[in-house]
Scaffold this motif. Structure first.
Motif, PDB file in Angstrom:
ATOM      1  N   SER A  62       0.840  -1.200   0.000  1.00 22.44           N
ATOM      2  CA  SER A  62       0.000   0.000   0.000  1.00 22.44           C
ATOM      3  C   SER A  62       0.874   1.249   0.000  1.00 22.44           C
ATOM      4  CB  SER A  62      -0.983   0.070   1.181  1.00 22.44           C
ATOM      5  OG  SER A  62      -0.367   0.564   2.348  1.00 22.44           O
ATOM      6  N   ALA A  63       0.328   2.308  -0.574  1.00 20.50           N
ATOM      7  CA  ALA A  63       1.034   3.592  -0.609  1.00 20.50           C
ATOM      8  C   ALA A  63       1.353   4.059   0.803  1.00 20.50           C
ATOM      9  CB  ALA A  63       0.188   4.631  -1.345  1.00 20.50           C
ATOM     10  N   GLU A  64       0.421   3.865   1.730  1.00 20.35           N
ATOM     11  CA  GLU A  64       0.643   4.305   3.109  1.00 20.35           C
ATOM     12  C   GLU A  64       1.746   3.505   3.787  1.00 20.35           C
ATOM     13  OE1 GLU A  64      -3.049   4.464   5.222  1.00 20.35           O
ATOM     14  OE2 GLU A  64      -3.704   6.237   4.103  1.00 20.35           O
ATOM     15  N   ALA A  65       1.790   2.196   3.574  1.00 21.81           N
ATOM     16  CA  ALA A  65       2.845   1.371   4.175  1.00 21.81           C
ATOM     17  C   ALA A  65       4.215   1.759   3.632  1.00 21.81           C
ATOM     18  CB  ALA A  65       2.563  -0.112   3.922  1.00 21.81           C
ATOM     19  N   ILE A  66       4.297   2.019   2.331  1.00 19.51           N
ATOM     20  CA  ILE A  66       5.568   2.436   1.733  1.00 19.51           C
ATOM     21  C   ILE A  66       6.004   3.768   2.322  1.00 19.51           C
ATOM     22  CG2 ILE A  66       6.697   3.135  -0.421  1.00 19.51           C
ATOM     23  CD1 ILE A  66       4.709   1.088  -1.817  1.00 19.51           C
ATOM     24  N   ALA A  67       5.088   4.719   2.390  1.00 20.23           N
ATOM     25  CA  ALA A  67       5.412   6.035   2.956  1.00 20.23           C
ATOM     26  C   ALA A  67       5.858   5.904   4.402  1.00 20.23           C
ATOM     27  CB  ALA A  67       4.201   6.964   2.839  1.00 20.23           C
ATOM     28  N   ASP A  68       5.126   5.145   5.193  1.00 23.00           N
ATOM     29  CA  ASP A  68       5.488   4.983   6.607  1.00 23.00           C
ATOM     30  C   ASP A  68       6.860   4.324   6.761  1.00 23.00           C
ATOM     31  OD1 ASP A  68       3.086   6.146   7.337  1.00 23.00           O
ATOM     32  OD2 ASP A  68       2.097   4.232   7.777  1.00 23.00           O
ATOM     33  N   GLY A  69       7.170   3.370   5.911  1.00 21.55           N
ATOM     34  CA  GLY A  69       8.469   2.703   5.973  1.00 21.55           C
ATOM     35  C   GLY A  69       9.619   3.662   5.727  1.00 21.55           C
ATOM     36  N   TRP A  70       9.495   4.492   4.693  1.00 17.49           N
ATOM     37  CA  TRP A  70      10.587   5.420   4.382  1.00 17.49           C
ATOM     38  C   TRP A  70      10.683   6.558   5.383  1.00 17.49           C
ATOM     39  CZ3 TRP A  70      13.545   2.385   2.468  1.00 17.49           C
ATOM     40  CH2 TRP A  70      13.333   1.650   1.316  1.00 17.49           C
ATOM     41  N   VAL A  71       9.567   7.036   5.888  1.00 19.02           N
ATOM     42  CA  VAL A  71       9.616   8.082   6.924  1.00 19.02           C
ATOM     43  C   VAL A  71      10.318   7.525   8.165  1.00 19.02           C
ATOM     44  CG1 VAL A  71       8.213   9.480   8.492  1.00 19.02           C
ATOM     45  CG2 VAL A  71       7.656   9.396   6.043  1.00 19.02           C
ATOM     46  N   TRP A  72      10.004   6.286   8.539  1.00 16.39           N
ATOM     47  CA  TRP A  72      10.669   5.655   9.680  1.00 16.39           C
ATOM     48  C   TRP A  72      12.179   5.581   9.442  1.00 16.39           C
ATOM     49  CZ3 TRP A  72      13.844   1.488  10.382  1.00 16.39           C
ATOM     50  CH2 TRP A  72      14.058   1.095  11.706  1.00 16.39           C
ATOM     51  N   CYS A  73      12.585   5.184   8.227  1.00 12.60           N
ATOM     52  CA  CYS A  73      14.012   5.067   7.915  1.00 12.60           C
ATOM     53  C   CYS A  73      14.737   6.410   8.042  1.00 12.60           C
ATOM     54  CB  CYS A  73      14.207   4.512   6.505  1.00 12.60           C
ATOM     55  SG  CYS A  73      13.843   2.747   6.362  1.00 12.60           S
ATOM     56  N   VAL A  74      14.113   7.479   7.572  1.00 10.36           N
ATOM     57  CA  VAL A  74      14.731   8.805   7.676  1.00 10.36           C
ATOM     58  C   VAL A  74      14.886   9.189   9.144  1.00 10.36           C
ATOM     59  CG1 VAL A  74      14.405  11.276   7.227  1.00 10.36           C
ATOM     60  CG2 VAL A  74      13.976   9.604   5.409  1.00 10.36           C
ATOM     61  N   LYS A  75      13.821   9.000   9.915  1.00  7.94           N
ATOM     62  CA  LYS A  75      13.842   9.423  11.321  1.00  7.94           C
ATOM     63  C   LYS A  75      14.717   8.533  12.191  1.00  7.94           C
ATOM     64  CE  LYS A  75       9.454  11.808  11.163  1.00  7.94           C
ATOM     65  NZ  LYS A  75       8.097  11.906  11.658  1.00  7.94           N
ATOM     66  N   THR A  76      14.799   7.241  11.887  1.00 12.70           N
ATOM     67  CA  THR A  76      15.503   6.289  12.744  1.00 12.70           C
ATOM     68  C   THR A  76      16.930   6.008  12.285  1.00 12.70           C
ATOM     69  OG1 THR A  76      13.367   5.257  13.199  1.00 12.70           O
ATOM     70  CG2 THR A  76      15.340   3.993  13.804  1.00 12.70           C
ATOM     71  N   LEU A  77      17.114   5.869  10.976  1.00 11.85           N
ATOM     72  CA  LEU A  77      18.421   5.490  10.443  1.00 11.85           C
ATOM     73  C   LEU A  77      19.186   6.663   9.834  1.00 11.85           C
ATOM     74  CD1 LEU A  77      17.301   2.212   8.605  1.00 11.85           C
ATOM     75  CD2 LEU A  77      18.290   2.416  10.906  1.00 11.85           C
ATOM     76  N   GLY A  78      18.530   7.832   9.763  1.00 17.52           N
ATOM     77  CA  GLY A  78      19.159   8.967   9.085  1.00 17.52           C
ATOM     78  C   GLY A  78      19.258   8.736   7.588  1.00 17.52           C
ATOM     79  N   SER A  79      18.311   7.986   7.033  1.00 13.99           N
ATOM     80  CA  SER A  79      18.374   7.606   5.622  1.00 13.99           C
ATOM     81  C   SER A  79      18.312   8.807   4.701  1.00 13.99           C
ATOM     82  CB  SER A  79      17.235   6.638   5.288  1.00 13.99           C
ATOM     83  OG  SER A  79      17.445   5.395   5.912  1.00 13.99           O
ATOM     84  N   ARG A  80      19.115   8.722   3.656  1.00 11.32           N
ATOM     85  CA  ARG A  80      19.138   9.662   2.540  1.00 11.32           C
ATOM     86  C   ARG A  80      19.403   8.807   1.308  1.00 11.32           C
ATOM     87  NH1 ARG A  80      17.099  14.120   3.397  1.00 11.32           N
ATOM     88  NH2 ARG A  80      18.440  15.215   1.963  1.00 11.32           N
ATOM     89  N   TRP A  81      18.883   9.212   0.185  1.00 13.57           N
ATOM     90  CA  TRP A  81      19.044   8.434  -1.040  1.00 13.57           C
ATOM     91  C   TRP A  81      19.539   9.315  -2.169  1.00 13.57           C
ATOM     92  CZ3 TRP A  81      15.028   8.014   2.351  1.00 13.57           C
ATOM     93  CH2 TRP A  81      14.784   6.757   2.907  1.00 13.57           C
ATOM     94  N   THR A  82      20.348   8.720  -3.037  1.00 13.46           N
ATOM     95  CA  THR A  82      20.728   9.380  -4.286  1.00 13.46           C
ATOM     96  C   THR A  82      20.404   8.442  -5.435  1.00 13.46           C
ATOM     97  OG1 THR A  82      23.009   8.594  -3.974  1.00 13.46           O
ATOM     98  CG2 THR A  82      22.547  10.867  -3.342  1.00 13.46           C
ATOM     99  N   ILE A  83      20.043   9.021  -6.553  1.00 17.70           N
ATOM    100  CA  ILE A  83      19.829   8.275  -7.790  1.00 17.70           C
ATOM    101  C   ILE A  83      21.123   8.383  -8.583  1.00 17.70           C
ATOM    102  CG2 ILE A  83      18.576   8.187  -9.977  1.00 17.70           C
ATOM    103  CD1 ILE A  83      16.167   9.429  -8.484  1.00 17.70           C
ATOM    104  N   GLU A  84      21.630   7.240  -9.003  1.00 25.36           N
ATOM    105  CA  GLU A  84      22.883   7.231  -9.750  1.00 25.36           C
ATOM    106  C   GLU A  84      22.630   7.160 -11.258  1.00 25.36           C
ATOM    107  OE1 GLU A  84      25.307   8.018  -7.984  1.00 25.36           O
ATOM    108  OE2 GLU A  84      24.684   7.372  -5.988  1.00 25.36           O
ATOM    109  N   LYS A  85      21.690   6.346 -11.673  1.00 30.58           N
ATOM    110  CA  LYS A  85      21.363   6.160 -13.091  1.00 30.58           C
ATOM    111  C   LYS A  85      19.875   5.883 -13.221  1.00 30.58           C
ATOM    112  CE  LYS A  85      25.763   5.944 -14.284  1.00 30.58           C
ATOM    113  NZ  LYS A  85      26.426   6.983 -14.999  1.00 30.58           N
ATOM    114  N   VAL A  86      19.289   6.302 -14.336  1.00 32.41           N
ATOM    115  CA  VAL A  86      17.885   6.031 -14.656  1.00 32.41           C
ATOM    116  C   VAL A  86      17.810   5.568 -16.102  1.00 32.41           C
ATOM    117  CG1 VAL A  86      15.574   7.022 -14.956  1.00 32.41           C
ATOM    118  CG2 VAL A  86      17.014   7.799 -13.059  1.00 32.41           C
ATOM    119  N   LEU A  87      17.048   4.518 -16.334  1.00 34.57           N
ATOM    120  CA  LEU A  87      16.762   4.059 -17.686  1.00 34.57           C
ATOM    121  C   LEU A  87      15.266   3.782 -17.741  1.00 34.57           C
ATOM    122  CD1 LEU A  87      17.859   3.242 -20.469  1.00 34.57           C
ATOM    123  CD2 LEU A  87      18.116   0.921 -19.568  1.00 34.57           C
TER     124      LEU A  87
END
Length: 165
Positions: A62-87
């Motif tokens: 679900s969209a909500e579960a995905i959002a909650d998972g990433w918000v938790w990662c930012v707040k708990t793990l200090g997560s940040r992401w970069t995109i290296e390549k897109v095709l």
């Protein structure tokens, strides 16, 4: 269509592939901002995010579960992401990317790929399938492909700086 992180992708992307790439970049911006509403807006309500074995509660359904998972990662793990390549496919309905997940609070780095499937008008993500560059080894600070020249190929070697209000 391959771009490195930081390239400008206009909101008025006209080709299907450009719309797919713009949606992926918007998703990553929402991840980095821990923007729950913005994350939910990137997905169909019944979207699914699959992961390799080892992540509790995966897949995220679900969209909500995905959002909650990433918000938790930012707040708990200090997560940040970069995109290296897109095709992105010419029709815009599928795309693949390479990314780096910076877990700044626990001093870990994970690299991998994701396969995306989009809805018909390329306004929402239906499915993401994540693949890690290597099995996660908690003893290694950086999990990546052995012997691959990340620096020489122009990959990010440091996480993005969080926007502070």
């Amino acid at each position: 269509m391959a771009r490195t992180s930081g390239d400008d992708m206009s909101a008025g992307a006209t080709t299907p592939a450009a719309r797919a790439e713009a949606l992926i970049r918007r998703y990553f911006e929402a991840c980095n901002a821990a923007d729950r509403a913005g994350l939910i807006d990137c997905f169909t309500p019944d979207a699914v995010h699959y992961f390799p074995p080892g992540l509790p509660s995966a897949p995220w359904r679900s969209a909500e579960a995905i959002a909650d998972g990433w918000v938790w990662c930012v707040k708990t793990l200090g997560s940040r992401w970069t995109i290296e390549k897109v095709l992105a496919g010419a029709d815009g309905h599928e795309a693949v990317i390479e990314w780096t997940h910076w877990k700044t609070s626990v001093n870990e780095v994970l690299r991998g790929d994701e396969w995306y499937i989009f809805n018909d008008d390329i306004t929402r993500i239906i499915e993401i399938r994540a693949y890690y560059a290597s099995p996660v080894n908690k003893a290694d600070r950086v999990n990546s492909l052995h012997g691959f020249d990340y620096a020489g190929r122009g990959y990010h070697l440091d996480p993005p700086t969080p926007d502070l209000d």
